[in-house]
Each structure stands twice: as structure tokens, then as C-alpha cells.
Write an enzyme that holds these catalytic residues in place. Structure first.
Site, PDB file in Angstrom:
ATOM      1  N   ILE A 109       5.781  -4.812  -2.785  1.00 46.74           N
ATOM      2  CA  ILE A 109       6.610  -4.299  -1.698  1.00 46.74           C
ATOM      3  C   ILE A 109       7.053  -5.441  -0.782  1.00 46.74           C
ATOM      4  O   ILE A 109       8.210  -5.516  -0.383  1.00 46.74           O
ATOM      5  CB  ILE A 109       5.854  -3.235  -0.880  1.00 46.74           C
ATOM      6  CG1 ILE A 109       5.388  -2.095  -1.800  1.00 46.74           C
ATOM      7  CG2 ILE A 109       6.732  -2.695   0.243  1.00 46.74           C
ATOM      8  CD1 ILE A 109       6.518  -1.415  -2.548  1.00 46.74           C
ATOM      9  N   ILE A 110       6.141  -6.339  -0.448  1.00 46.86           N
ATOM     10  CA  ILE A 110       6.459  -7.454   0.435  1.00 46.86           C
ATOM     11  C   ILE A 110       6.159  -8.776  -0.255  1.00 46.86           C
ATOM     12  O   ILE A 110       5.511  -8.818  -1.302  1.00 46.86           O
ATOM     13  CB  ILE A 110       5.687  -7.365   1.768  1.00 46.86           C
ATOM     14  CG1 ILE A 110       4.176  -7.539   1.520  1.00 46.86           C
ATOM     15  CG2 ILE A 110       5.964  -6.057   2.480  1.00 46.86           C
ATOM     16  CD1 ILE A 110       3.353  -7.665   2.792  1.00 46.86           C
ATOM     17  N   GLU A 114       0.013 -11.236  -3.137  1.00 47.87           N
ATOM     18  CA  GLU A 114       0.239 -10.969  -4.559  1.00 47.87           C
ATOM     19  C   GLU A 114       1.469 -11.716  -5.072  1.00 47.87           C
ATOM     20  O   GLU A 114       1.454 -12.280  -6.168  1.00 47.87           O
ATOM     21  CB  GLU A 114       0.403  -9.464  -4.779  1.00 47.87           C
ATOM     22  CG  GLU A 114      -0.864  -8.653  -4.624  1.00 47.87           C
ATOM     23  CD  GLU A 114      -1.841  -8.856  -5.778  1.00 47.87           C
ATOM     24  OE1 GLU A 114      -1.373  -9.013  -6.922  1.00 47.87           O
ATOM     25  OE2 GLU A 114      -3.058  -8.861  -5.537  1.00 47.87           O
ATOM     26  N   HIS A 171       0.063  -1.007   2.613  1.00 49.09           N
ATOM     27  CA  HIS A 171      -1.247  -1.628   2.395  1.00 49.09           C
ATOM     28  C   HIS A 171      -1.576  -2.625   3.498  1.00 49.09           C
ATOM     29  O   HIS A 171      -2.635  -2.581   4.119  1.00 49.09           O
ATOM     30  CB  HIS A 171      -1.289  -2.328   1.032  1.00 49.09           C
ATOM     31  CG  HIS A 171      -2.629  -2.874   0.679  1.00 49.09           C
ATOM     32  ND1 HIS A 171      -3.091  -4.079   1.167  1.00 49.09           N
ATOM     33  CD2 HIS A 171      -3.626  -2.375  -0.096  1.00 49.09           C
ATOM     34  CE1 HIS A 171      -4.308  -4.303   0.693  1.00 49.09           C
ATOM     35  NE2 HIS A 171      -4.653  -3.293  -0.079  1.00 49.09           N
ATOM     36  N   GLU A 202      -4.564  -2.058   6.026  1.00 49.23           N
ATOM     37  CA  GLU A 202      -5.332  -3.285   6.237  1.00 49.23           C
ATOM     38  C   GLU A 202      -4.557  -4.351   7.003  1.00 49.23           C
ATOM     39  O   GLU A 202      -4.910  -5.527   6.928  1.00 49.23           O
ATOM     40  CB  GLU A 202      -5.789  -3.843   4.876  1.00 49.23           C
ATOM     41  CG  GLU A 202      -6.715  -2.911   4.112  1.00 49.23           C
ATOM     42  CD  GLU A 202      -7.160  -3.485   2.779  1.00 49.23           C
ATOM     43  OE1 GLU A 202      -6.884  -4.681   2.532  1.00 49.23           O
ATOM     44  OE2 GLU A 202      -7.765  -2.747   1.996  1.00 49.23           O
ATOM     45  N   VAL A 230       2.732   2.707  -5.873  1.00 51.92           N
ATOM     46  CA  VAL A 230       2.052   3.825  -6.529  1.00 51.92           C
ATOM     47  C   VAL A 230       1.218   4.585  -5.505  1.00 51.92           C
ATOM     48  O   VAL A 230       0.770   4.023  -4.509  1.00 51.92           O
ATOM     49  CB  VAL A 230       1.139   3.350  -7.691  1.00 51.92           C
ATOM     50  CG1 VAL A 230       1.942   2.622  -8.742  1.00 51.92           C
ATOM     51  CG2 VAL A 230       0.006   2.466  -7.177  1.00 51.92           C
TER      52      VAL A 230
END
Length: 299
Positions: A109-110, A114, A171, A202, A230
């Protein structure tokens, strides 16, 4: 005049260093779709499998393969007989199978931890191929963010109003990329959708900052929506579990939509557009942009 000259030099540098993803005789190209992964079969089919199929249909000239980045999820799936390779494992197999060009597109997403880790992996594996390119995550440009705001505000418009709010829960990350969530929260309000709030599990904004924002309004009903690709563990345990319970304890009538961003066709299309753009024009890092500028400035 100086500013115009500077922009012209930058543009020329970008054009010179950008090129289409082209193949010569004997070359083989693959599209590697990279996902964090999930152990939930239903959301995997609706999100990961769905975008894999769409990508394969949109780019038939490339062999589509996938990889997961979560070692925990990979391990859990392996115990159920479902094998998912890591990005390195997938790239090594592609190299062994004679592929010369690989385009990597993640469903991040960003541009957080990751995404950074994936770039490092691609750089490490680069010597095995003639070329590796990586597409951008969902929320990379201002245009991306505005488009996502438009899609989501329309999709959940019926759940937002004077006395009802929609809270999109992402997230979150520990890097400065986390600021994109605050930017998205601002964008919803700037675009005339004050009943939409963006928070994180988080990161920041967090539950307490979002709770304070809700209490500052006359909101009585809250709909929680995963701001994640997801709808997996976080969606079911944190969002539809802990967050929902805490909001109900605060007096809000609360419900949750267990739907990942990845199952929204318009969101899938943004990722597909990132692949298409990356194939058309090589994305340049900040280092490459500066090098292009210096090269043309010195000339």
C-alpha cells in the site's frame, strides 16, 4: 528563468535515462507479482488471486509468477501443502529457466519497509538478469492518493454522514513513509468527506487519535474498514475484534466491513497502471535523477 532552465534540464535528464522495457531476440520476460500473503483462503482468492489473474490477462507477453514476503505465512501455508516462494526463490528459478527481463510489482500500500526490502532484493538479484524493474506501490504519487480517496469515498458513501463515520484502518510502519496515512486522512477532509478518517494499527494516526477525532464530532455510528490489500489477521482480529470492542465500549454503534482493498476492481487497476507505466518508462530513483541532472548540467 533560472527555475525554468532547471526544470528543462531535469526533464531532459529523465527522458535520456528513461526507456521502454524492450526485448531482443532470445530474451524472455516475466512479471513477478509480490504479496505479503495471507493464510485466509477466501480473501486470498478475492484479492491476491484476482489481481494475479488480471495482471496475467493484461500482459500476456510476459510469464506471470508470484511470491510472498511473509516467512510466517509461507511456513503456515506449507504445513497445509500450499507452497509459496519468496521473491529471491522466485527470481532464482526465473534465472534458471532462462528469463532475461523481470518486472516486479508488489501489492504494498505504501512505500514502507516491505517496499524497501523488495528493492534491496531486486538489486541483489540484478546480476542474474539483463534488467529488473520494480513498479510503485499503491499510494506513491499525489495522483495515486487522490484517486484512492475518490474510489473509497464513493464506495463507502452510504456509511458516512452527519452522525456516522467511516474509519479506514491501515497497518502502519516505523519509517517516514507512515506519513502517507496522515496525508490520506487530510485528503478525505480536503475533498469534502469529513466523515472519513484514516488510522493505523501500528503507526500514526493510531486508535487514540482517531477516537479523539470521533468524539469531537456528533458521530454515533462507526464503520471500520481495512485499509490493507487483504482482509486477513489484522482485519479480523484487530479491526473487527479489538478496535470494534473498544469503540463499542466508548458508546459508538460499530460494525466492520471485512473487505481488502485488493478486491476492489478500481484499486486493482491502479496497480495494473503502475505496471504499464513502469514497462513504458523506467522508474528513476532519487540517486538516478540527481545523476541525470548533474550529467546534463556538466554538459
Amino acid at each position: 528563468m533560472k527555475r525554468i532552465s532547471f526544470l528543462v534540464i531535469m526533464l531532459v535528464g529523465i527522458i535520456i535515462n528513461s526507456q521502454a522495457f524492450t526485448l531482443k531476440e532470445g530474451d524472455k520476460a516475466a512479471l513477478l507479482m509480490v504479496h505479503f500473503g495471507t493464510t485466509f483462503d477466501d480473501t486470498r482468492a478475492a484479492t491476491i488471486d484476482a489481481i494475479n489473474l488480471k495482471a496475467a490477462s493484461q500482459f500476456p507477453e510476459m510469464t506471470m509468477v508470484e511470491a510472498y514476503t511473509s516467512r510466517i505465512i509461507i511456513s503456515r501455508l506449507a504445513k497445509r501443502g500450499v507452497e509459496k516462494p519468496t521473491p529471491r526463490q522466485a527470481l532464482l528459478k526465473l534465472a534458471a529457466d532462462g528469463y532475461t527481463h523481470v518486472f516486479i510489482q508488489s501489492t504494498n500500500i505504501i512505500d514502507g519497509i516491505e517496499a524497501r526490502a523488495l528493492r534491496a532484493e531486486a538489486e541483489y538479484m540484478a546480476p542474474f538478469f539483463k534488467e529488473i524493474r520494480i513498479g510503485n506501490p499503491l499510494l506513491y504519487s499525489i495522483e495515486d492518493c487522490l484517486e484512492v480517496e475518490k474510489i473509497l469515498s464513493a464506495r463507502y458513501a452510504g456509511k458516512a454522514g452527519k452522525y456516522s463515520a467511516v474509519v479506514l484502518v491501515g497497518h502502519g510502519t516505523s519509517t517516514p513513509a507512515n506519513a502517507i496515512y496522515s496525508q490520506m486522512d487530510y485528503m478525505f477532509k480536503a475533498q469534502g468527506n469529513p466523515a472519513f478518517h484514516v488510522s493505523t494499527v501500528e503507526g500514526y494516526p493510531d486508535f487514540n487519535t482517531t477516537l479523539a477525532a470521533l468524539k469531537a464530532t456528533k458521530v454515533k455510528t462507526v464503520t471500520l474498514v481495512p485499509f490493507m490489500f487483504v482482509a486477513g489477521d489484522h482485519a479480523r482480529n484487530d479491526i473487527d475484534g479489538e478496535w470494534r470492542e473498544q469503540l463499542e465500549n466508548e458508546g459508538f454503534k460499530t460494525s466492520a466491513v471485512i473487505e481488502g482493498l485488493g478486491q476492489i476492481p478500481e484499486i486493482q487497476d491502479i496497480f495494473i497502471d503502475h505496471i504499464r507505466q513502469g514497462l513504458k518508462e523506467k522508474p528513476l530513483s532519487s540517486v538516478e535523477r540527481k545523476a541525470a541532472f548533474l550529467k546534463n548540467f556538466n554538459e
